[in-house]
Design an enzyme around this catalytic site. Structure first.
Site: not given
Length: 291
Positions: A143, A167, A233, A236, A259, A268
């Site tokens: 990110r 995150k 992004h 990414r 994630h 994806y």
């Protein structure tokens, strides 16, 4: 309305939201109060139908389903705060039904486009920094906030690995590719020994560069190279898609991207299938046949 705007400041000050969320909430809720003032409506005289009326008003303005959801969520959360603290008797947005978000797949670059973007020859110190930034974005699937937050001492094992803060304050260790390492070494050669900060990517004032500044740098660089505008992004997303194409190992990609849920990474697989379908439609001799 001033009293409610003061309450909004109080509400946002006690919530543990990110700066981005606070900015969105403040903008969306203030827009609502400005509308009431313009229409000379008193908040105490509204009814439950007004939440839906506001949604229709926003839809007529052309907002996407995602923006509608954000707006209603902000207002519902704030009005719950007003109701819980007995400033109002009703939460007008509590039961407003918002359309589902459009199922948009992330935009990615082809391998050729990534190669074009990363193969530019830097001519200035700023471009040396930009190249290193782009290389590590794609090499590690970061990110933009994670890349901006990298420090020199974030690297380990002679720059073969980098520790990033994702995150939720979760750290993860990632391998650094050969080209990213080379670009980082070139960047460090230019670094002044007097630099006081440990940040890797600096602005012209010797401070950690901002997310916004790097977004703008990438935007202008992609246009300069004759490409469509590229957002950080997208690199990414491209990293994840290309990794999936070559390995098919969704679980490992989940760990690399940081994630928390595999379902987030599974987008994806849809993107990969969509690309395969597109290739089929273009190349297969029977794809264009009308039945």
């Amino acid at each position: 309305m001033k009293d409610y705007l003061d309450l909004l400041k109080k509400f946002l000050s006690v919530k543990n939201y990110s700066k981005h969320t606070i900015s969105n909430y403040h903008r969306d809720i203030t827009k609502f109060f400005n509308y009431l003032e313009e229409k000379e409506l008193k908040i105490q005289n509204l009814n439950k139908k007004f939440g839906t009326e506001w949604l229709i008003h926003l839809r007529k303005k052309g907002l996407s389903n995602r923006s509608l959801q954000r707006n209603i969520s902000a207002l519902s959360t704030f009005f719950r705060f007003l109701k819980d603290n007995e400033y109002l008797n009703e939460n007008y947005f509590e039961h407003v039904k918002v359309p589902k978000q459009e199922n948009q797949l992330p935009k990615t670059l082809t391998l050729e486009e990534v190669d074009k973007l990363l193969s530019f020859a830097p001519k200035t110190n700023s471009e040396v920094r930009d190249k290193a930034f782009l290389e590590i974005l794609y090499s590690c699937g970061l990110r933009i906030s994670e890349a901006v937050g990298i420090n020199i001492n974030s690297f380990e094992d002679e720059f073969n690995f980098v520790k990033v803060l994702g995150k939720g304050g979760k750290e993860r260790m990632l391998p650094v590719g050969k080209f990213a390492k080379e670009s980082i070494f070139e960047l460090l050669k230019l670094r002044e020994s007097s630099a006081e900060t440990n940040a890797l990517f600096l602005n012209k004032y010797g401070k950690r560069i901002s997310i916004r500044a790097m977004q703008q740098r990438l935007y202008h660089l992609s246009l300069k190279l004759g490409m469509s505008p590229v957002h950080p992004h997208m690199l990414r997303h491209s990293f994840a898609t290309h990794m999936l194409e070559s390995s098919g190992d969704l679980r490992s990609i989940q760990e690399l991207l940081g994630h928390s849920s595999l379902s987030t990474t599974q987008i994806y697989t849809k993107l990969n299938f969509q690309q395969l379908a597109h290739i089929y439609d273009k190349a297969h001799p029977h794809a264009q046949t009308n039945n």
